[in-house]
Design a protein around this motif. Structure first.
Motif, short mmCIF file in Angstrom:
data_model
loop_
_atom_site.label_atom_id
_atom_site.label_comp_id
_atom_site.label_asym_id
_atom_site.label_seq_id
_atom_site.Cartn_x
_atom_site.Cartn_y
_atom_site.Cartn_z
N LEU A 248 4.66 1.57 1.58
CA LEU A 248 5.80 2.07 0.81
C LEU A 248 6.46 3.25 1.54
CD1 LEU A 248 4.50 1.88 -2.86
CD2 LEU A 248 6.47 0.67 -1.90
N ASP A 249 5.63 4.14 2.10
CA ASP A 249 6.18 5.27 2.87
C ASP A 249 6.98 4.77 4.07
OD1 ASP A 249 5.09 7.11 1.13
OD2 ASP A 249 3.38 7.59 2.43
N SER B 7 0.85 -1.19 0.00
CA SER B 7 0.00 0.00 0.00
C SER B 7 0.89 1.24 0.00
CB SER B 7 -0.90 0.00 1.24
OG SER B 7 -0.10 0.18 2.41
N ASP B 8 0.29 2.41 -0.22
CA ASP B 8 1.05 3.66 -0.18
C ASP B 8 1.67 3.86 1.20
OD1 ASP B 8 0.49 4.21 -2.81
OD2 ASP B 8 -1.16 5.59 -2.37
N GLU B 9 0.90 3.56 2.25
CA GLU B 9 1.41 3.71 3.61
C GLU B 9 2.61 2.77 3.83
OE1 GLU B 9 -0.41 3.77 8.03
OE2 GLU B 9 -0.55 1.80 7.04
N VAL C 243 11.67 1.81 -3.27
CA VAL C 243 11.39 3.17 -2.83
C VAL C 243 12.48 4.10 -3.35
CG1 VAL C 243 10.13 2.45 -0.79
CG2 VAL C 243 12.58 2.77 -0.62
#
Length: 166
Positions: A8-9, A4-6, A67
């Motif tokens: 990946l962050d 998810s984006d979270e 990333v």
């Protein structure tokens, strides 16, 4: 494994901070406990991280490719201290004021006073202690045990490129 984006962050945070500990990620991710960090790592990022011989959290080569973040440290060819680090602003300020190799090492309180004097900031003692220990884990700072643990750079300041992490 699709992240998810979270996720990946958060993976980017681990890449940037490595080698790191649960407590550093807990602070960065604003979680309640180290157990929450461990659960998140296991459940969401299990394929992309591992713990080294000192139980520090590191990422796999695949994680760094996923990333767009540079790893927290870049080792020199001879596996000595790193030539480049990416650290939070307070850690970069600590590097600026800390004793150089060959100079008398400094206590946490001495570093705190130098930070206050040089940068007109007032971090708490625990933040300075934590920053010094984080830099020690990255092999940028060495510790000397006298009456209290004292610290100095492990590499000449002008031989180290410091990038401040966002």
């Amino acid at each position: 494994m699709t992240l998810s984006d979270e996720a990946l962050d958060r993976l980017a945070d681990v890449v940037e901070l490595q080698p790191t500990k649960n407590s550093e990620l807990q602070d960065r991710w604003e979680l309640e406990s180290g157990s929450e960090v461990h659960s998140y790592l296991e459940n969401e990022l299990g394929d992309y991280y591992f713990r080294d011989d000192n139980s520090l959290i590191r990422t796999t080569a695949e994680a760094a490719e996923l990333v767009d973040v540079e790893p927290g440290i870049e080792l020199t060819e001879d596996e000595g201290p790193p030539s480049r680090v990416r650290v939070p602003e307070l850690h970069a300020q600590i590097i600026e004021v800390l004793a150089e190799p060959g100079e008398r090492s400094q206590s946490v309180v001495s570093v705190l006073h130098d930070l206050r004097e040089t940068f007109d900031i007032d971090p708490d003692v625990e933040s300075v202690r934590s920053g010094l220990q984080s830099l020690r884990r990255k092999d940028v700072v060495e510790v000397e045990y006298r009456t209290v643990p004292t610290f100095r750079l492990a590499i000449e300041r002008d031989e180290l490129e410091v990038a401040v992490a966002a």
